[in-house]
Write an enzyme that holds these catalytic residues in place. Structure first.
Site, short mmCIF file in Angstrom:
data_model
loop_
_atom_site.label_atom_id
_atom_site.label_comp_id
_atom_site.label_asym_id
_atom_site.label_seq_id
_atom_site.Cartn_x
_atom_site.Cartn_y
_atom_site.Cartn_z
N ARG A 106 -63.58 -43.49 99.40
CA ARG A 106 -62.47 -44.42 99.69
C ARG A 106 -62.90 -45.32 100.84
NH1 ARG A 106 -56.08 -43.83 100.94
NH2 ARG A 106 -56.18 -43.61 98.68
N HIS A 133 -58.05 -49.28 92.55
CA HIS A 133 -57.59 -47.91 92.84
C HIS A 133 -57.38 -47.18 91.51
CE1 HIS A 133 -56.11 -44.61 95.02
NE2 HIS A 133 -54.92 -45.03 95.38
N GLN A 136 -55.29 -43.82 90.86
CA GLN A 136 -53.84 -44.00 90.97
C GLN A 136 -53.25 -44.41 89.62
OE1 GLN A 136 -51.65 -43.74 93.87
NE2 GLN A 136 -50.15 -43.84 92.22
N ASP A 228 -45.72 -52.01 95.85
CA ASP A 228 -46.69 -51.43 96.79
C ASP A 228 -46.46 -52.10 98.13
OD1 ASP A 228 -48.89 -50.15 97.95
OD2 ASP A 228 -50.37 -51.51 97.06
N CYS A 269 -46.96 -46.36 94.45
CA CYS A 269 -48.11 -45.47 94.66
C CYS A 269 -47.96 -44.64 95.92
CB CYS A 269 -49.40 -46.29 94.70
SG CYS A 269 -49.35 -47.62 95.93
N ARG A 297 -51.17 -37.33 90.92
CA ARG A 297 -52.48 -37.69 91.48
C ARG A 297 -53.43 -36.50 91.37
NH1 ARG A 297 -53.26 -41.45 95.05
NH2 ARG A 297 -55.37 -41.29 94.20
N1 NVA Z 1 -52.48 -51.36 98.57
C1 NVA Z 1 -52.42 -50.14 99.34
C2 NVA Z 1 -52.49 -48.95 98.45
C3 NVA Z 1 -52.39 -47.62 99.15
C4 NVA Z 1 -52.46 -46.46 98.21
C5 NVA Z 1 -53.55 -50.15 100.36
O1 NVA Z 1 -54.68 -50.48 100.00
O2 NVA Z 1 -53.30 -49.85 101.52
N1 CP Z 2 -51.39 -43.49 96.76
C1 CP Z 2 -52.40 -43.16 97.57
O1 CP Z 2 -53.58 -43.44 97.31
O2 CP Z 2 -52.01 -42.47 98.68
P1 CP Z 2 -52.96 -42.08 99.91
O3 CP Z 2 -53.33 -43.35 100.62
O4 CP Z 2 -52.10 -41.17 100.75
O5 CP Z 2 -54.18 -41.38 99.38
#
Ligand code: NVA
Ligand code: CP
Length: 311
Positions: A106, A133, A136, A228, A269, A297
């Site tokens: 990540r 992602h 997800q 989101d 998400c 998830r």
């Molecule tokens: N768009 C958000 C998704 C988090 C799961 C981010 O990248 O912070």
């Molecule tokens: N939805 C998601 O990816 O959550 P986290 O950022 O907590 O992993």
């Protein structure tokens, strides 16, 4: 279906049949876990979990899924390894690939996860990048399938930042699986034209449509309203600007009613910033399936690891 040895970087790389297979495997693993049955398909495997950005759901899902199937997960936070600071991605990939059997990443740049996959020699799974992602989306599709019983022909409406990792990967996943996909967003936050064209090709194959508009009336017929955060990780300095332009795209009772259906569900998400992209009452309403999504998830990430690395 044999997905052994494959990386999972983006759903662009997976056919609708392969995605459907991963969803069926997820449902199967979920049903087994509910009966107290866990597997040993990853017994003896060691899994690296690289996190440049924080995480609750993704990290915990990889850890629990790995342990459930007999693997050992090792968390490597941003200050724990040399990646990108003292060592190139290519070198770190080759080292971790000699030591581990699978790698989750990540982080920020999408190219990092692509390079890890290119050089590691073991499956690499994308746990979120600035662009995509994909794990997800599997959880979201599983949640929709559980709720409605089918996917093809559903109307999916995404409101908010239409060019972030979630909007991009939802557009890929929904268009591949035959789900009509609409983005409600101001023009300055529409997805890149190149990605839209690619997804239009997927939609044509699956018999679905893609609509991108500034007009919230296009929420009509929505079976799912999804949103989101307005500022993704790494974009915190854009908060004031985003609040100003995204306010009309907040998911509230009025937008939920725009669908004209009383069966519409709300999805996110998570994590959510209530009072901004979604109101507290929609989040807490009976239409909200956000905690089913969060649970899924784990089951879907388990399916990805079992399918690509399991015995
Ligand atoms: N768009 C958000 C998704 C988090 C799961 C981010 O990248 O912070
Ligand atoms: N939805 C998601 O990816 O959550 P986290 O950022 O907590 O992993």
């Amino acid at each position: 279906m044999n997905l052994k040895g494959r990386s999972f970087i983006t759903l662009k790389d997976y056919t609708p049949e392969e995605i459907a297979y991963l969803l069926d495997l997820s449902a199967d693993l979920k049903a087994k876990k509910k009966q107290g049955i866990t597997g040993s398909s990853l017994k003896g495997k060691n899994i690296a979990l690289i996190f440049e950005k924080p995480s609750t759901r993704t990290r915990c899902s990889f850890v629990v899924a790995a342990v459930d199937e007999g693997a050992h997960p090792e968390y490597l936070g941003k200050d724990d390894i040399q990646l990108g600071h003292k060592e190139s991605v290519e070198d770190t990939a080759r080292v971790l690939g000699r030591i581990f059997d699978g790698i989750e990443f990540r982080g920020f740049k999408h190219k990092t996860v692509e390079d890890l996959a290119k050089y590691a020699g073991v499956p690499v799974w994308n746990g979120l990048t600035d662009d995509d992602h994909p794990t997800q989306i599997l959880a979201d599709l599983l949640t929709m399938k559980e709720h409605f019983g089918y996917l093809k022909g559903l109307h999916f409406v995404y409101a908010g930042d239409g060019r972030n990792n979630m909007a991009n990967s939802l557009m890929i996943g929904m268009s591949k699986m035959g789900v009509h996909f609409t983005i409600l967003a101001p023009k300055s936050l529409w997805p890149e034209e190149e990605l839209v064209e690619l997804c239009q090709g997927y939609a044509k194959e699956s018999g679905s449509t893609i609509t991108i508009t500034e007009d919230c009336a296009a929420a009509k017929d929505g079976d799912v309203i999804y949103t989101d955060v307005w500022c993704s990780m790494g974009e915190e300095d854009k908060a004031a600007e985003r609040i100003a332009i995204l306010k009309p795209y907040q998911v509230n009772q009025e937008l939920m009613k725009q669908t004209g259906k009383d069966t519409t569900i709300f999805m996110h998400c998570l994590p959510a910033v209530k009072g901004y992209e979604v109101t507290e009452d929609v989040f807490e309403s009976g239409a909200s399936v956000v905690f089913d999504e969060a649970e899924n998830r784990m089951h879907t990430i388990k399916a990805v690891m079992v399918a690509t690395l399991g015995e």
